[in-house]
Scaffold this motif. Structure first.
Motif, mmCIF file in Angstrom:
data_model
loop_
_atom_site.group_PDB
_atom_site.id
_atom_site.type_symbol
_atom_site.label_atom_id
_atom_site.label_comp_id
_atom_site.label_asym_id
_atom_site.label_seq_id
_atom_site.Cartn_x
_atom_site.Cartn_y
_atom_site.Cartn_z
ATOM 1 N N ILE A 17 21.376 -62.517 -34.564
ATOM 2 C CA ILE A 17 21.305 -62.477 -35.825
ATOM 3 C C ILE A 17 20.339 -61.439 -36.469
ATOM 4 O O ILE A 17 19.994 -61.447 -37.706
ATOM 5 N N ASP A 18 19.592 -60.810 -35.421
ATOM 6 C CA ASP A 18 18.722 -59.578 -35.714
ATOM 7 C C ASP A 18 19.096 -58.719 -34.734
ATOM 8 O O ASP A 18 19.656 -59.146 -33.520
ATOM 9 N N PRO A 19 18.411 -57.446 -34.775
ATOM 10 C CA PRO A 19 18.664 -56.688 -33.564
ATOM 11 C C PRO A 19 17.886 -57.257 -32.447
ATOM 12 O O PRO A 19 16.665 -57.819 -32.696
ATOM 13 N N VAL A 20 18.171 -56.882 -31.064
ATOM 14 C CA VAL A 20 17.513 -57.519 -29.956
ATOM 15 C C VAL A 20 17.043 -56.573 -29.176
ATOM 16 O O VAL A 20 17.966 -55.543 -28.696
ATOM 17 N N ILE A 36 16.399 -49.976 -23.616
ATOM 18 C CA ILE A 36 16.638 -51.192 -23.443
ATOM 19 C C ILE A 36 17.284 -51.572 -22.034
ATOM 20 O O ILE A 36 17.841 -50.572 -21.373
ATOM 21 N N VAL A 37 17.330 -52.673 -21.610
ATOM 22 C CA VAL A 37 17.696 -52.947 -20.144
ATOM 23 C C VAL A 37 19.020 -52.985 -20.199
ATOM 24 O O VAL A 37 19.661 -53.647 -21.105
ATOM 25 N N ILE A 47 20.659 -59.135 -22.012
ATOM 26 C CA ILE A 47 19.347 -59.774 -22.262
ATOM 27 C C ILE A 47 19.040 -60.268 -20.803
ATOM 28 O O ILE A 47 19.759 -61.278 -20.373
ATOM 29 N N PRO A 48 17.987 -59.928 -20.309
ATOM 30 C CA PRO A 48 17.818 -60.630 -18.844
ATOM 31 C C PRO A 48 17.452 -61.940 -18.738
ATOM 32 O O PRO A 48 16.813 -62.330 -19.728
ATOM 33 N N GLY A 49 17.575 -62.630 -17.928
ATOM 34 C CA GLY A 49 17.503 -64.218 -17.798
ATOM 35 C C GLY A 49 15.978 -64.395 -17.686
ATOM 36 O O GLY A 49 15.453 -65.452 -18.322
ATOM 37 N N THR A 50 15.132 -63.744 -17.018
ATOM 38 C CA THR A 50 13.690 -63.806 -17.256
ATOM 39 C C THR A 50 13.324 -63.708 -18.733
ATOM 40 O O THR A 50 12.301 -64.496 -18.990
ATOM 41 N N SER A 51 13.572 -62.750 -19.512
ATOM 42 C CA SER A 51 13.099 -62.598 -20.899
ATOM 43 C C SER A 51 13.553 -64.074 -21.750
ATOM 44 O O SER A 51 12.831 -64.758 -22.390
ATOM 45 N N VAL A 104 16.393 -75.304 -13.022
ATOM 46 C CA VAL A 104 17.291 -74.579 -13.835
ATOM 47 C C VAL A 104 17.171 -73.230 -13.489
ATOM 48 O O VAL A 104 16.073 -72.786 -13.256
ATOM 49 N N SER A 105 18.375 -72.615 -13.556
ATOM 50 C CA SER A 105 18.258 -71.075 -13.327
ATOM 51 C C SER A 105 19.166 -70.623 -14.277
ATOM 52 O O SER A 105 20.136 -70.639 -14.705
ATOM 53 N N ILE A 106 18.437 -69.799 -15.199
ATOM 54 C CA ILE A 106 18.915 -68.905 -16.688
ATOM 55 C C ILE A 106 19.303 -67.674 -16.060
ATOM 56 O O ILE A 106 18.476 -66.570 -15.928
ATOM 57 N N GLY A 107 20.622 -67.329 -16.306
ATOM 58 C CA GLY A 107 21.272 -66.084 -15.944
ATOM 59 C C GLY A 107 20.939 -65.117 -17.020
ATOM 60 O O GLY A 107 20.567 -65.424 -18.434
ATOM 61 N N ASP A 108 21.483 -64.006 -16.926
ATOM 62 C CA ASP A 108 21.452 -62.857 -18.004
ATOM 63 C C ASP A 108 22.177 -63.161 -19.079
ATOM 64 O O ASP A 108 23.610 -63.680 -18.777
ATOM 65 N N ALA A 109 21.996 -62.863 -20.181
ATOM 66 C CA ALA A 109 23.215 -62.769 -21.617
ATOM 67 C C ALA A 109 23.680 -61.705 -21.370
ATOM 68 O O ALA A 109 23.195 -60.299 -21.617
#
Length: 373
Positions: A17-20, A36-37, A47-51, A104-109
């Protein structure tokens, strides 16, 4: 204890909903100074999972009233803490430092639908591979053509930004995207994987800024720089794998159960020993059987019991004070690690992720979440 299966995958659909802007770090020669990545193979932004993980942990910690557990270290590390249990913990210093892995393991978006201007108005572009990654299979399109949704009225050709493509006969019919806003579903355009990468990278948002001298409040000479971002109204998805190998998430009702067992506990009670040893870890150094009462075992057991009861009471108080009761939030008494992730992600809609937050960047909205597999 919980009897739910250990491994679960939760899939989240997100909207910017904003530029990322998630930068690669440092200045680079190229189209923009701060890039950007991107995925190495496709060059598609992500969007990396680490972020995501860092921001989600931070916001979830605030929602659960656990501010000390929001950062990268200095966590409480208690077995009764939903934040440390979910994301892991690092507590203590030097030789006394202790660390525990999260569950939990959060993956990349990854990009699913990318907004682009056209003569027919705004459209959302995707590709067969982008859909297949989301388990939407069987979609094909000619190499240099575009297949459009039935709600999009176009002529023989359609421009996607600067790129003009011919429209393929027939309409695009997609199942599995019912949670998208109706105006978006009616304006989806399918292009080949090769064209998709070109369209995305040619239509990223690019802004120009200048560094400010903190002493003068004026622009620094020669400090003009450009940076790119995933534009607003892009749709992405990510997977969160919950590996609850401990099967002991400290939800409110679980804490109540532990308290009842511990209130009248005796050192010879195997069930109590299991709670303190496997969950709390306070008696892990005592390898003797429960019925072996040599030495100071009963004293150690009593101290551990009192300590655990104190943690439980403190955590129950935090649960009641936590800011979790809004129109979309479930009953915190039966939370799971996935609910902790959702709690943090909901605040990303207001506080954002990534860089350039003071320039109006970073907010993302969770559209839906469901289990897969």
């Amino acid at each position: 204890m919980s009897t739910k299966p250990n491994f679960q995958t939760h899939r989240y659909l997100l909207q910017t909903i904003d530029p990322v802007h998630i930068g690669t770090g440092g200045m680079r020669l190229g189209r923009v100074d701060n890039s950007i990545v991107r995925e190495p193979g496709t060059r598609l932004p992500k969007i990396p999972g680490t972020s995501l993980s860092g921001a989600i942990r931070h916001y979830a910690a605030y929602r659960y009233g656990k501010r000390d557990c929001a950062g990268q270290a200095g966590h409480c590390g208690r077995p009764t803490c939903p934040i440390c249990y979910t994301f892991g913990s690092i507590s203590g210093e030097g030789e006394q430092q202790k660390s525990f892995a999260g569950v939990v393991s959060i993956g990349d978006a990854r990009i699913l639908l990318f907004p682009v201007y056209s003569m027919a108005g705004p459209v959302w572009v995707t590709s067969p591979s982008a859909l297949e990654d989301l388990s939407i299979k069987g979609q094909t399109v000619s190499k240099d053509k575009a297949k459009v949704a039935s709600g999009l009225i176009t002529h023989e050709y359609l421009n996607l930004g600067w790129l003009m493509v011919a429209k393929e006969s027939g309409h695009l019919e997609l199942d599995g995207l019912s949670d998208l806003p109706d105006p978006v579903r009616k304006r989806i355009v399918l292009v080949s994987d090769k064209v998709f990468s070109q369209v995305v990278n040619s239509n990223l948002e690019v802004r120009t800024s200048v560094s400010i001298d903190p002493e003068t409040g004026a622009a620094n000479k020669g400090a003009l720089f450009t940076y790119e971002a995933i534009p607003r109204a892009a749709f992405l998805w990510m997977d969160v794998v919950v590996d609850d190998y401990r099967r002991a998430f400290p939800a409110y009702d679980e804490l109540e159960g532990w308290k009842k067992i511990l209130d009248d506990a005796k050192a010879s009670d195997a069930g109590v020993f299991d709670i303190l040893n496997r969950i709390g870890g306070f008696l892990r150094k005592y390898a003797a059987p429960v019925n072996n009462k040599s030495g100071d075992y009963e004293k150690d057991f009593g101290n551990a019991r009192v300590k655990m009861l104190g943690y439980i009471q403190e955590e129950k108080t935090q649960y009641k004070a936590a800011t979790l009761r809004d129109k979309r939030w479930k009953n915190a008494e039966t939370d799971t690690p996935a609910d902790v992730v959702t709690a943090g992600l909901e605040w990303a809609e207001h506080l954002g992720i990534g860089g350039m937050g003071t320039r109006g960047f970073g907010r993302i909205r969770m559209i839906n979440c469901h289990k897969v597999g």
